[in-house]
Design a protein around this motif. Structure first.
Motif, PDB file in Angstrom:
ATOM      1  N   ASN A   1      32.591 -98.249 -19.692  1.00  0.00           N
ATOM      2  CA  ASN A   1      32.158 -97.471 -18.536  1.00  0.00           C
ATOM      3  C   ASN A   1      30.783 -97.916 -18.062  1.00  0.00           C
ATOM      4  OD1 ASN A   1      34.405 -95.558 -18.445  1.00  0.00           O
ATOM      5  ND2 ASN A   1      33.625 -94.923 -20.439  1.00  0.00           N
ATOM      6  N   PRO A   2      30.603 -98.040 -16.760  1.00  0.00           N
ATOM      7  CA  PRO A   2      29.279 -98.437 -16.264  1.00  0.00           C
ATOM      8  C   PRO A   2      28.225 -97.350 -16.475  1.00  0.00           C
ATOM      9  CG  PRO A   2      30.781 -98.031 -14.437  1.00  0.00           C
ATOM     10  CD  PRO A   2      31.586 -97.920 -15.691  1.00  0.00           C
ATOM     11  N   THR A   3      28.644 -96.086 -16.533  1.00  0.00           N
ATOM     12  CA  THR A   3      27.707 -94.988 -16.755  1.00  0.00           C
ATOM     13  C   THR A   3      28.034 -94.308 -18.073  1.00  0.00           C
ATOM     14  OG1 THR A   3      27.437 -94.628 -14.384  1.00  0.00           O
ATOM     15  CG2 THR A   3      26.794 -92.827 -15.829  1.00  0.00           C
ATOM     16  N   ILE A   4      27.007 -94.182 -18.914  1.00  0.00           N
ATOM     17  CA  ILE A   4      27.171 -93.537 -20.211  1.00  0.00           C
ATOM     18  C   ILE A   4      26.082 -92.466 -20.373  1.00  0.00           C
ATOM     19  CG2 ILE A   4      28.301 -95.495 -21.318  1.00  0.00           C
ATOM     20  CD1 ILE A   4      25.617 -96.319 -22.486  1.00  0.00           C
ATOM     21  N   VAL A   5      26.380 -91.453 -21.169  1.00  0.00           N
ATOM     22  CA  VAL A   5      25.412 -90.400 -21.478  1.00  0.00           C
ATOM     23  C   VAL A   5      25.029 -90.564 -22.945  1.00  0.00           C
ATOM     24  CG1 VAL A   5      24.992 -87.924 -21.577  1.00  0.00           C
ATOM     25  CG2 VAL A   5      26.425 -88.872 -19.758  1.00  0.00           C
ATOM     26  N   VAL A   6      23.718 -90.665 -23.181  1.00  0.00           N
ATOM     27  CA  VAL A   6      23.212 -90.978 -24.511  1.00  0.00           C
ATOM     28  C   VAL A   6      22.227 -89.901 -24.961  1.00  0.00           C
ATOM     29  CG1 VAL A   6      21.929 -92.696 -25.833  1.00  0.00           C
ATOM     30  CG2 VAL A   6      23.485 -93.438 -24.040  1.00  0.00           C
ATOM     31  N   PRO A   7      22.379 -89.377 -26.177  1.00  0.00           N
ATOM     32  CA  PRO A   7      21.385 -88.443 -26.705  1.00  0.00           C
ATOM     33  C   PRO A   7      20.051 -89.160 -26.940  1.00  0.00           C
ATOM     34  CG  PRO A   7      23.396 -88.404 -28.024  1.00  0.00           C
ATOM     35  CD  PRO A   7      23.509 -89.554 -27.086  1.00  0.00           C
ATOM     36  N   VAL A   8      18.968 -88.454 -26.683  1.00  0.00           N
ATOM     37  CA  VAL A   8      17.616 -88.993 -26.855  1.00  0.00           C
ATOM     38  C   VAL A   8      16.845 -88.061 -27.774  1.00  0.00           C
ATOM     39  CG1 VAL A   8      15.471 -89.550 -25.656  1.00  0.00           C
ATOM     40  CG2 VAL A   8      17.647 -90.009 -24.545  1.00  0.00           C
ATOM     41  N   THR A   9      16.083 -88.636 -28.696  1.00  0.00           N
ATOM     42  CA  THR A   9      15.236 -87.863 -29.605  1.00  0.00           C
ATOM     43  C   THR A   9      13.800 -88.342 -29.460  1.00  0.00           C
ATOM     44  OG1 THR A   9      17.053 -87.666 -31.172  1.00  0.00           O
ATOM     45  CG2 THR A   9      14.853 -87.253 -32.016  1.00  0.00           C
ATOM     46  N   CYS A  10      12.888 -87.385 -29.303  1.00  0.00           N
ATOM     47  CA  CYS A  10      11.459 -87.683 -29.183  1.00  0.00           C
ATOM     48  C   CYS A  10      10.737 -86.866 -30.246  1.00  0.00           C
ATOM     49  CB  CYS A  10      10.935 -87.325 -27.805  1.00  0.00           C
ATOM     50  SG  CYS A  10      11.888 -88.016 -26.434  1.00  0.00           S
ATOM     51  N   GLY A  11      10.452 -87.473 -31.387  1.00  0.00           N
ATOM     52  CA  GLY A  11       9.837 -86.727 -32.472  1.00  0.00           C
ATOM     53  C   GLY A  11      10.835 -85.771 -33.102  1.00  0.00           C
ATOM     54  N   SER A  12      10.320 -84.736 -33.757  1.00  0.00           N
ATOM     55  CA  SER A  12      11.206 -83.826 -34.484  1.00  0.00           C
ATOM     56  C   SER A  12      11.720 -82.663 -33.646  1.00  0.00           C
ATOM     57  CB  SER A  12      10.486 -83.283 -35.710  1.00  0.00           C
ATOM     58  OG  SER A  12       9.340 -82.549 -35.314  1.00  0.00           O
ATOM     59  N   ARG A  13      11.090 -82.380 -32.512  1.00  0.00           N
ATOM     60  CA  ARG A  13      11.474 -81.182 -31.754  1.00  0.00           C
ATOM     61  C   ARG A  13      12.013 -81.437 -30.352  1.00  0.00           C
ATOM     62  NH1 ARG A  13       6.484 -77.224 -33.336  1.00  0.00           N
ATOM     63  NH2 ARG A  13       7.016 -77.097 -35.528  1.00  0.00           N
ATOM     64  N   ILE A  14      11.696 -82.562 -29.779  1.00  0.00           N
ATOM     65  CA  ILE A  14      12.092 -82.801 -28.390  1.00  0.00           C
ATOM     66  C   ILE A  14      13.380 -83.616 -28.362  1.00  0.00           C
ATOM     67  CG2 ILE A  14      11.415 -83.792 -26.179  1.00  0.00           C
ATOM     68  CD1 ILE A  14       8.504 -83.285 -27.018  1.00  0.00           C
ATOM     69  N   ARG A  15      14.354 -83.095 -27.653  1.00  0.00           N
ATOM     70  CA  ARG A  15      15.658 -83.753 -27.521  1.00  0.00           C
ATOM     71  C   ARG A  15      16.063 -83.739 -26.057  1.00  0.00           C
ATOM     72  NH1 ARG A  15      15.796 -84.750 -32.348  1.00  0.00           N
ATOM     73  NH2 ARG A  15      16.172 -83.471 -34.164  1.00  0.00           N
ATOM     74  N   GLY A  16      17.038 -84.556 -25.747  1.00  0.00           N
ATOM     75  CA  GLY A  16      17.535 -84.580 -24.383  1.00  0.00           C
ATOM     76  C   GLY A  16      18.676 -85.550 -24.238  1.00  0.00           C
ATOM     77  N   GLU A  17      18.940 -85.904 -22.984  1.00  0.00           N
ATOM     78  CA  GLU A  17      20.004 -86.855 -22.662  1.00  0.00           C
ATOM     79  C   GLU A  17      19.499 -87.838 -21.627  1.00  0.00           C
ATOM     80  OE1 GLU A  17      24.190 -84.510 -23.243  1.00  0.00           O
ATOM     81  OE2 GLU A  17      23.250 -84.419 -21.273  1.00  0.00           O
ATOM     82  N   ALA A  18      20.035 -89.045 -21.735  1.00  0.00           N
ATOM     83  CA  ALA A  18      19.792 -90.077 -20.726  1.00  0.00           C
ATOM     84  C   ALA A  18      21.132 -90.440 -20.105  1.00  0.00           C
ATOM     85  CB  ALA A  18      19.155 -91.315 -21.343  1.00  0.00           C
ATOM     86  N   VAL A  19      21.196 -90.396 -18.786  1.00  0.00           N
ATOM     87  CA  VAL A  19      22.368 -90.871 -18.065  1.00  0.00           C
ATOM     88  C   VAL A  19      22.040 -92.299 -17.662  1.00  0.00           C
ATOM     89  CG1 VAL A  19      23.882 -90.542 -16.090  1.00  0.00           C
ATOM     90  CG2 VAL A  19      22.915 -88.553 -17.265  1.00  0.00           C
ATOM     91  N   ILE A  20      22.710 -93.244 -18.301  1.00  0.00           N
ATOM     92  CA  ILE A  20      22.419 -94.669 -18.113  1.00  0.00           C
ATOM     93  C   ILE A  20      23.525 -95.288 -17.282  1.00  0.00           C
ATOM     94  CG2 ILE A  20      22.087 -96.876 -19.287  1.00  0.00           C
ATOM     95  CD1 ILE A  20      21.125 -95.186 -21.729  1.00  0.00           C
ATOM     96  N   THR A  21      23.135 -95.920 -16.195  1.00  0.00           N
ATOM     97  CA  THR A  21      24.088 -96.615 -15.332  1.00  0.00           C
ATOM     98  C   THR A  21      23.767 -98.099 -15.379  1.00  0.00           C
ATOM     99  OG1 THR A  21      24.288 -94.683 -13.908  1.00  0.00           O
ATOM    100  CG2 THR A  21      25.052 -96.789 -13.012  1.00  0.00           C
ATOM    101  N   ARG A  22      24.741 -98.875 -15.863  1.00  0.00           N
ATOM    102  CA  ARG A  22      24.543-100.317 -16.034  1.00  0.00           C
ATOM    103  C   ARG A  22      25.122-101.086 -14.857  1.00  0.00           C
ATOM    104  NH1 ARG A  22      27.226-100.510 -21.898  1.00  0.00           N
ATOM    105  NH2 ARG A  22      28.638 -99.138 -20.815  1.00  0.00           N
ATOM    106  N   GLN A  23      24.446-102.178 -14.522  1.00  0.00           N
ATOM    107  CA  GLN A  23      24.946-103.105 -13.514  1.00  0.00           C
ATOM    108  C   GLN A  23      26.130-103.867 -14.115  1.00  0.00           C
ATOM    109  OE1 GLN A  23      23.184-103.913 -10.324  1.00  0.00           O
ATOM    110  NE2 GLN A  23      22.332-101.908 -10.735  1.00  0.00           N
TER     111      GLN A  23
END
Length: 102
Positions: free
Chosen positions: A41-63
């Protein structure tokens, strides 16, 4: 990021099909994540971790070359960001639709 702080990072794809990335904010946090390199898939959703408490998601769209693209990130601390990677500039990726004024 939404607070105007620029960041730099790196992504590495391995032969085993796992990719890793990190993004560092000067004098601040470092965010990391992993992704499936062979995901078709050209677009994927990836979990992101920043230290021990901050989390999120990155929506990555590849060429089509899978080496360049964009990422839109949302973190649970309310920060949002837009990034480019590979052979794209920020203006190429996110500048469309802007009206030039003289």
């Amino acid at each position: 990021m939404s607070d105007g702080v620029p960041a730099a990072g790196q992504a590495t794809a391995y032969n085993n099909g796992v990719g890793e990335f990190w993004v560092q904010f000067p004098g601040s946090m470092r965010c990391t994540g992993t992704y499936a390199v062979r995901d078709p898939n050209p677009t994927i959703v990836v979990p992101v971790t920043c230290g021990s408490r901050i989390r999120g998601e990155a929506v990555i769209t590849r060429q089509a070359d899978l080496m360049s693209g964009t990422a839109i990130v949302g973190l649970n601390n309310g920060k949002r960001g837009q990034f480019v990677f590979g052979n794209l500039t920020f203006e190429q990726a996110f500048g469309q639709g802007r009206v030039r004024t003289h």
